[in-house]
Scaffold this active site. Sequence first.
Site, mmCIF file in Angstrom:
data_model
loop_
_atom_site.group_PDB
_atom_site.id
_atom_site.type_symbol
_atom_site.label_atom_id
_atom_site.label_comp_id
_atom_site.label_asym_id
_atom_site.label_seq_id
_atom_site.Cartn_x
_atom_site.Cartn_y
_atom_site.Cartn_z
ATOM 1 N N ALA A 1 33.075 33.112 42.426
ATOM 2 C CA ALA A 1 34.025 32.397 43.288
ATOM 3 C C ALA A 1 35.174 33.251 43.809
ATOM 4 O O ALA A 1 36.121 32.713 44.385
ATOM 5 C CB ALA A 1 34.582 31.159 42.585
ATOM 6 N N ALA A 2 35.097 34.563 43.661
ATOM 7 C CA ALA A 2 36.154 35.407 44.233
ATOM 8 C C ALA A 2 36.200 35.248 45.750
ATOM 9 O O ALA A 2 37.277 35.202 46.355
ATOM 10 C CB ALA A 2 35.921 36.868 43.858
ATOM 11 N N GLY A 3 35.026 35.141 46.369
ATOM 12 C CA GLY A 3 34.980 34.928 47.812
ATOM 13 C C GLY A 3 35.566 33.587 48.220
ATOM 14 O O GLY A 3 36.154 33.452 49.293
ATOM 15 N N ASP A 4 35.420 32.578 47.368
ATOM 16 C CA ASP A 4 35.994 31.270 47.663
ATOM 17 C C ASP A 4 37.514 31.318 47.589
ATOM 18 O O ASP A 4 38.212 30.690 48.400
ATOM 19 C CB ASP A 4 35.453 30.226 46.691
ATOM 20 C CG ASP A 4 33.955 30.034 46.831
ATOM 21 O OD1 ASP A 4 33.443 30.213 47.953
ATOM 22 O OD2 ASP A 4 33.295 29.716 45.823
#
Length: 303
Positions: A248-251
């Site tokens: 979820a780093a991209g989120d």
Amino acid sequence: MSVVVFGSVNMDLVVEVQRLPLAGETLLGQNFFTAPGGKGANQAVAAARLGSHTRMVGRVGQDVFGTTLRDSLATDGVDIGGVEQDRSAPSGIAAIAVDAAGQNTIVVVPGANGTLDETDLVRLEDALVDARVLLLQLEIPVPLVTAAARAARRHNVTVILDPAPAQPLPPELYALVNILTPNQSEASTLTGIPVRDRETAARAAAILLEHGVRSVIVKLGADGAYWATAADAGWVPPFSVAAIDTVAAGDAFNGALATALASGRVWNEALRWAAAAGALATTKPGAQAAMPRLDELEVLLSS
């Protein structure tokens, strides 16, 4: 500053392993836990924790996971008036394996996310009336993503599309997107160019701009991010953190980008917000639990 998210709401089933298994291999895991997830819900929590008024439009099942997922979003300050509980399908889930280096593999079962239809677009249209930014992803049917982007265009709302999981996009959708934010793998899938560094990211971004999007940000993980528009291009350097989990780093990146733009911050400042939020998300395990709060972000930005 209002951000609307139209997308997936999942329960994450997370297994921690020393290394990711090979095809056909069985490994013993070190730990297992469940956690609220889904790219749409993750981005909604990221935006809400950073201070934006955030509305979520999506679906969950009428099951234990569905109730837990709605309650969790509400606890983080997300407006869940647009999150319906569907009697015809279970809540979506994501089975995630995370290794000791923080890398992961993810298998998503859409469940109620796959039953979204025109009735959800009606709720979305209402939410867009006073919105500044619409966040979209591809864990719901692509025709509905396109229709949502079309609705945002009617309301003069900025559209940010995270093209994940990677798949071919219809030409109309490219033309409706203000900011496309693929990671290396997704940029490679969309363009056919193996994206490994800034040079190959620039080549991929040029192709995506030719498809009709107005801006492209290629997320390069620990190497920062490369961005391009028709008039300019640049690189966002990474923040140095002790990463333990890239889930979820991209989120977090997208939620922070939306919040910054919705609050009127200029492009370069919004990009730094996004990069800092993405970096902070890697320092904690899980998806929504790892989304940073505003005070954490401000500390990293000032360091």
